[in-house]
Design a protein around this motif. Structure first.
Motif, mmCIF file in Angstrom:
data_model
loop_
_atom_site.group_PDB
_atom_site.id
_atom_site.type_symbol
_atom_site.label_atom_id
_atom_site.label_comp_id
_atom_site.label_asym_id
_atom_site.label_seq_id
_atom_site.Cartn_x
_atom_site.Cartn_y
_atom_site.Cartn_z
ATOM 1 N N SER A 118 0.821 -1.204 0.000
ATOM 2 C CA SER A 118 0.000 0.000 0.000
ATOM 3 C C SER A 118 0.861 1.262 0.000
ATOM 4 C CB SER A 118 -0.934 -0.014 1.217
ATOM 5 O OG SER A 118 -0.192 -0.267 2.399
ATOM 6 N N VAL A 119 0.185 2.412 0.016
ATOM 7 C CA VAL A 119 0.826 3.728 -0.090
ATOM 8 C C VAL A 119 0.445 4.569 1.127
ATOM 9 C CG1 VAL A 119 0.782 5.901 -1.391
ATOM 10 C CG2 VAL A 119 0.932 3.723 -2.608
ATOM 11 N N MET A 120 1.406 5.308 1.660
ATOM 12 C CA MET A 120 1.135 6.241 2.753
ATOM 13 C C MET A 120 1.214 7.668 2.216
ATOM 14 S SD MET A 120 2.804 6.541 6.591
ATOM 15 C CE MET A 120 4.531 6.613 6.084
ATOM 16 N N THR A 121 0.218 8.472 2.572
ATOM 17 C CA THR A 121 0.136 9.858 2.125
ATOM 18 C C THR A 121 0.289 10.790 3.318
ATOM 19 O OG1 THR A 121 -1.345 9.223 0.314
ATOM 20 C CG2 THR A 121 -1.318 11.544 0.932
ATOM 21 N N ILE A 122 1.043 11.870 3.135
ATOM 22 C CA ILE A 122 1.258 12.862 4.192
ATOM 23 C C ILE A 122 0.820 14.223 3.669
ATOM 24 C CG2 ILE A 122 2.941 13.952 5.723
ATOM 25 C CD1 ILE A 122 4.645 11.370 5.384
ATOM 26 N N ILE A 123 -0.067 14.873 4.415
ATOM 27 C CA ILE A 123 -0.676 16.133 3.987
ATOM 28 C C ILE A 123 -0.305 17.234 4.974
ATOM 29 C CG2 ILE A 123 -2.876 17.287 3.519
ATOM 30 C CD1 ILE A 123 -4.027 14.427 2.992
ATOM 31 N N ARG A 124 0.049 18.387 4.445
ATOM 32 C CA ARG A 124 0.407 19.553 5.272
ATOM 33 C C ARG A 124 -0.853 20.264 5.711
ATOM 34 N NH1 ARG A 124 2.012 23.461 8.182
ATOM 35 N NH2 ARG A 124 3.976 24.556 7.836
ATOM 36 N N GLY A 125 -1.074 20.292 7.030
ATOM 37 C CA GLY A 125 -2.167 21.069 7.580
ATOM 38 C C GLY A 125 -1.696 22.471 7.939
ATOM 39 N N LYS A 126 -2.498 23.161 8.736
ATOM 40 C CA LYS A 126 -2.142 24.522 9.117
ATOM 41 C C LYS A 126 -0.978 24.549 10.088
ATOM 42 C CE LYS A 126 -4.132 28.802 10.979
ATOM 43 N NZ LYS A 126 -5.366 29.441 11.544
ATOM 44 N N THR A 127 -0.945 23.559 11.002
ATOM 45 C CA THR A 127 0.103 23.575 12.032
ATOM 46 C C THR A 127 0.911 22.286 12.101
ATOM 47 O OG1 THR A 127 -1.406 22.725 13.744
ATOM 48 C CG2 THR A 127 -1.301 25.128 13.454
ATOM 49 N N GLY A 128 0.540 21.274 11.299
ATOM 50 C CA GLY A 128 1.254 20.003 11.392
ATOM 51 C C GLY A 128 0.910 19.076 10.249
ATOM 52 N N TRP A 129 1.105 17.790 10.490
ATOM 53 C CA TRP A 129 0.957 16.780 9.441
ATOM 54 C C TRP A 129 -0.298 15.942 9.648
ATOM 55 C CZ3 TRP A 129 4.165 18.587 6.202
ATOM 56 C CH2 TRP A 129 5.458 18.995 6.561
ATOM 57 N N ILE A 130 -0.902 15.581 8.536
ATOM 58 C CA ILE A 130 -2.038 14.660 8.519
ATOM 59 C C ILE A 130 -1.582 13.435 7.735
ATOM 60 C CG2 ILE A 130 -4.433 14.306 7.809
ATOM 61 C CD1 ILE A 130 -4.558 17.509 7.793
ATOM 62 N N VAL A 131 -1.560 12.276 8.386
ATOM 63 C CA VAL A 131 -1.047 11.051 7.770
ATOM 64 C C VAL A 131 -2.224 10.173 7.351
ATOM 65 C CG1 VAL A 131 0.376 8.992 8.113
ATOM 66 C CG2 VAL A 131 1.032 11.157 9.189
ATOM 67 N N VAL A 132 -2.203 9.730 6.098
ATOM 68 C CA VAL A 132 -3.274 8.889 5.566
ATOM 69 C C VAL A 132 -2.716 7.495 5.265
ATOM 70 C CG1 VAL A 132 -5.047 8.642 3.790
ATOM 71 C CG2 VAL A 132 -4.321 10.931 4.522
ATOM 72 N N ASP A 133 -3.317 6.486 5.846
ATOM 73 C CA ASP A 133 -3.006 5.078 5.564
ATOM 74 C C ASP A 133 -1.538 4.720 5.840
ATOM 75 O OD1 ASP A 133 -5.610 4.775 4.868
ATOM 76 O OD2 ASP A 133 -5.274 4.531 2.732
ATOM 77 N N PRO A 134 -1.184 4.537 7.108
ATOM 78 C CA PRO A 134 0.215 4.261 7.477
ATOM 79 C C PRO A 134 0.657 2.814 7.256
ATOM 80 C CG PRO A 134 -1.127 4.372 9.443
ATOM 81 C CD PRO A 134 -2.037 4.715 8.299
ATOM 82 N N LEU A 135 0.402 2.270 6.075
ATOM 83 C CA LEU A 135 0.938 0.981 5.623
ATOM 84 C C LEU A 135 0.463 -0.190 6.497
ATOM 85 C CD1 LEU A 135 4.564 2.117 4.679
ATOM 86 C CD2 LEU A 135 2.450 2.273 3.339
ATOM 87 N N LEU A 136 1.006 -1.377 6.199
ATOM 88 C CA LEU A 136 0.606 -2.603 6.881
ATOM 89 C C LEU A 136 1.347 -2.816 8.191
ATOM 90 C CD1 LEU A 136 -0.805 -5.425 6.953
ATOM 91 C CD2 LEU A 136 1.126 -6.278 5.603
ATOM 92 N N SER A 137 2.661 -2.535 8.204
ATOM 93 C CA SER A 137 3.468 -2.877 9.373
ATOM 94 C C SER A 137 4.124 -1.646 9.979
ATOM 95 C CB SER A 137 4.531 -3.919 9.009
ATOM 96 O OG SER A 137 5.477 -3.389 8.115
ATOM 97 N N GLU A 138 4.311 -1.724 11.277
ATOM 98 C CA GLU A 138 4.882 -0.600 12.010
ATOM 99 C C GLU A 138 6.304 -0.291 11.558
ATOM 100 O OE1 GLU A 138 4.479 -1.800 16.061
ATOM 101 O OE2 GLU A 138 2.317 -1.416 16.135
ATOM 102 N N GLU A 139 7.067 -1.334 11.249
ATOM 103 C CA GLU A 139 8.458 -1.127 10.841
ATOM 104 C C GLU A 139 8.549 -0.390 9.512
ATOM 105 O OE1 GLU A 139 8.218 -4.898 13.339
ATOM 106 O OE2 GLU A 139 7.037 -3.907 11.773
ATOM 107 N N ALA A 140 7.697 -0.769 8.553
ATOM 108 C CA ALA A 140 7.702 -0.113 7.251
ATOM 109 C C ALA A 140 7.245 1.333 7.376
ATOM 110 C CB ALA A 140 6.812 -0.874 6.272
ATOM 111 N N ALA A 141 6.213 1.563 8.188
ATOM 112 C CA ALA A 141 5.714 2.926 8.377
ATOM 113 C C ALA A 141 6.765 3.811 9.040
ATOM 114 C CB ALA A 141 4.439 2.896 9.215
ATOM 115 N N ALA A 142 7.446 3.267 10.038
ATOM 116 C CA ALA A 142 8.472 4.046 10.735
ATOM 117 C C ALA A 142 9.617 4.407 9.802
ATOM 118 C CB ALA A 142 8.991 3.267 11.939
ATOM 119 N N ALA A 143 10.024 3.470 8.960
ATOM 120 C CA ALA A 143 11.106 3.747 8.014
ATOM 121 C C ALA A 143 10.679 4.797 6.992
ATOM 122 C CB ALA A 143 11.529 2.456 7.314
ATOM 123 N N GLY A 144 9.439 4.702 6.531
ATOM 124 C CA GLY A 144 8.931 5.696 5.593
ATOM 125 C C GLY A 144 8.850 7.069 6.226
#
Length: 653
Positions: free
Chosen positions: A121-147
């Motif tokens: 799958s794909v993880m998307t990161i969106i810039r909000g007004k003051t921080g980040w909005i993360v969409v779909d943080p992948l299947l596994s914690e290790e892959a998401a953390a590395a990304g």
């Protein structure tokens, strides 16, 4: 009791026959024909798949805490060749090469980024007004953390570190929420008021999926995703939907809020999101959304760069192709002509208002074609297998690669739609109650004049390039004589060619994994995804006991009667399991006035059991369980729940 994931231990069969076959002349001809009729050199997808690339993880390697890789793209270096080998459908080869592009990509300058190629799958990161909005943080914690580290090292290093303000789970499949623990911790969510946003019904669907049927689904998924195949031109190249599944830890976090079935607009960190409910399409709990400020449409898994499954090869509930097409049309009416980019939970984005509109239109038409052609033919008497075989691909599929059957296929999607309306039976009474495969196989062998004659007929079909017929014949012989090495080798050869020719990554993987199993060369001792405690703890207690009931040995327990009452002090829950007549019926939230036995056990201790970290006999000895009433009756009942062997046979009896 334990939820089985897609990567369970794979059982190799003990017969080793000849090495895998090369592509036959018939296969080479088939590959040449599809290459000739498709515009494989169309550069637009490659331009989109590489557009905006900023950085990548070196060699595409992600190492887990145990020092073992959870993601490794080095064995897939063979995909660097533009020309497809004879052993891979050239259209699938094109898709695999696009899915192999990995890294951090800027989708909307300074506003939206994607991490692609580090999971299915794909993880998307969106810039909000003051921080980040993360969409779909992948299947596994290790892959998401590395990304996330790649994103922080590349983007935050220039713009400054900002907090995560929200995480969006687009739908209820674990490859879109399982990695959340690699992005934020429960403590952070609570301390910083991080919003976890999901579609309505998410919690139940996300934590219950595959629990009841997880054993069989997990075993079949090994074949579908090619997890028991080595990567290579004659092995696993892609799934169609993405490269493969990462093998890290699947986590879970409970949403802090959900979007209702009516959809609507939410302001998330100062940014307006327009939501449209898509539940009942690709997932039972799903939404899509549009960000007006960025003119960006997120199509989740409703619209991706392939025709999706109406029914997956691993097994699932049949999806609704008609509703699917209508949801896409609603997206087209609501945001067509506005969206300047469409991005999804898989694959690469599409840029340009006209291109986005065409993508939505073509995808809508593909699913509508699946539905309407199925009913058109069924209402004229065509049966499940007849209607799929006589239907040419949709006209749109000849020119738009996003509608091609790289994951789902027109063939299986039409069969699934038939099943949705009519069930598994074709209406012919000869097929209403046929003999089981192993019994009928022996009779077919006898009818053919013996094993040698049936084997000769199968080999003749292979020589003629009639691989489907060869597989049908030789499968009868293998089921009649599982130890027949020549039959197994011949059937494996037929599966080789069918796999080589398949445009669907899932079909290819299943055929080639079946061939490897027949030869005894399937990979073994695969460590699959492991559930974190957060995921297991989120499985509803009622679902846990329903799953336990599926393990009850009714034959051995036919005479057993009683009521076993479970009290879970830490979660303040109770379940009464009524047993009688070979049936086990759990009643969640119900207590019995005179149970056979009352078992007091914390839900946390049940989680230990599900995680494989504790066994009931040891818990009894330690006092972690208290049993009041007929202790022996409880032990006798519990002994009637043997675990299933996750390595059961698939391609032999």
């Amino acid at each position: 009791m334990r939820r089985l994931t897609a990567l369970l231990l794979a059982g190799s069969l003990p017969f080793t026959a000849a090495a895998q076959d090369a592509a036959s002349e018939a296969t080479r001809t088939a590959q040449a024909e599809i290459a000739k009729r498709l515009p494989l050199d169309d550069p637009r997808d490659e331009a989109n798949a590489t557009r905006g690339k900023l950085a990548e993880i070196a060699d595409g390697v992600i190492i887990g805490k145990d020092g073992k890789p959870v993601w490794d793209r080095r064995p897939y270096a063979f995909l660097g060749d533009k020309k497809a080998p004879d052993t891979v459908n050239p259209s699938l080869w094109r898709q695999a090469r696009l899915n192999a592009v990995h890294g951090l990509f800027e989708v909307v300058p300074g506003k939206i980024w994607q991490l692609r190629g580090y999971d299915i799958s794909v993880m998307t990161i969106i810039r909000g007004k003051t921080g980040w909005i993360v969409v779909d943080p992948l299947l596994s914690e290790e892959a998401a953390a590395a990304g996330w580290k790649l994103f922080a090292d590349t983007v935050e290093a220039k713009s400054g570190t900002l907090p995560v303000k929200a995480v969006i789970f687009s739908h209820s499949h674990s490859d879109h929420f399982g990695g959340v623990g690699g992005i934020v911790t429960p403590e952070q969510v609570k301390k910083d008021n991080i919003r976890i946003i999901a579609p309505h019904g998410f919690s139940e669907e996300a934590t219950s999926e595959n629990v009841l049927a997880g054993g069989a689904m997990g075993r079949r998924a090994l074949y579908m995703f090619g997890s028991i195949l080595p990567p290579g031109p004659a092995g696993q190249v892609d799934t169609g939907l993405g490269p493969k599944l990462s093998s890290g830890t699947i986590g879970y976090m409970e949403p802090t809020e959900t979007v209702a079935a009516t959809g609507g607009t939410l302001t998330i960190d100062g940014l307006a999101f327009e939501f449209l409910d898509a539940g009942g399409t690709e997932a039972p709990s799903e939404f899509v959304f549009y960000i007006p400020a960025y003119k960006a449409l997120h199509t989740t898994e409703v619209v991706t760069h392939n025709l999706h499954n109406i029914l997956t090869l691993r097994g699932a509930q049949v999806r609704d192709a008609l509703h699917w097409s209508k949801v896409i049309d609603a997206m087209l009416l609501k945001w067509g002509g506005k969206a300047e980019v469409a991005m999804a939970s898989h694959h690469w984005p599409t840029w340009g208002t006209g291109e986005v509109g065409a993508l939505l239109t073509n995808q809508r038409d593909a699913y509508r074609y699946v539905h309407d052609r199925t009913l058109f033919l069924a209402n004229r008497g065509a049966t499940l297998h007849e209607l799929a075989d006589q239907t040419p691909e949709a006209p749109v599929q000849a020119g738009d690669f996003s509608t091609r059957g790289y994951y789902g296929t027109l063939n299986h999607d039409m069969k699934a739609t038939y099943q949705r309306y009519f069930g598994w039976w074709d209406g012919n009474p000869a097929n209403f109650n046929p003999l089981p495969p192993q019994q009928s196989a022996a009779k077919y062998v006898a009818l053919a004049g013996g094993a040698d004659k049936l084997l000769a007929a199968g080999k003749a079909a292979i020589a003629a390039g009639e691989y489907r017929w060869a597989a049908e014949l030789l499968n009868k012989l293998v089921f009649a004589e599982p130890d027949n090495k020549a039959a197994r080798a011949a059937l494996a050869s037929a599966y080789d060619q069918l796999g080589y020719q398949a445009e669907s990554g899932a079909w290819r993987n299943y055929y080639l994994a079946a061939a490897a199993s027949l030869r005894g060369t399937a990979l073994d001792n695969l460590s699959g995804n492991g559930q974190s405690r957060s995921f297991v703890s989120a499985i509803p207690t009622g679902v846990f006991f329903d799953a336990l009931a599926t393990r009850f040995d009714a034959a051995k327990g036919a005479a057993l009667k009683g009521t076993f009452q479970f009290v879970l002090p830490d979660s303040k829950e109770a379940v009464s399991v009524v047993v009688g007549g070979g049936v086990e019926f759990p009643r969640y939230g119900v207590t019995d006035a005179a149970p056979t036995a009352t078992i007091t056990i914390d839900r946390k201790t049940l989680d230990d059991v599900m995680l494989g970290q504790a066994q009931f006999p040891a818990l009894l000895q330690s006092g972690a369980i208290r049993i009041d009433g007929d202790r022996m009756a409880f032990l006798s009942w519990f002994a009637l729940h043997p675990p299933a062997d996750p390595r059961f046979n698939v391609v032999v009896p």
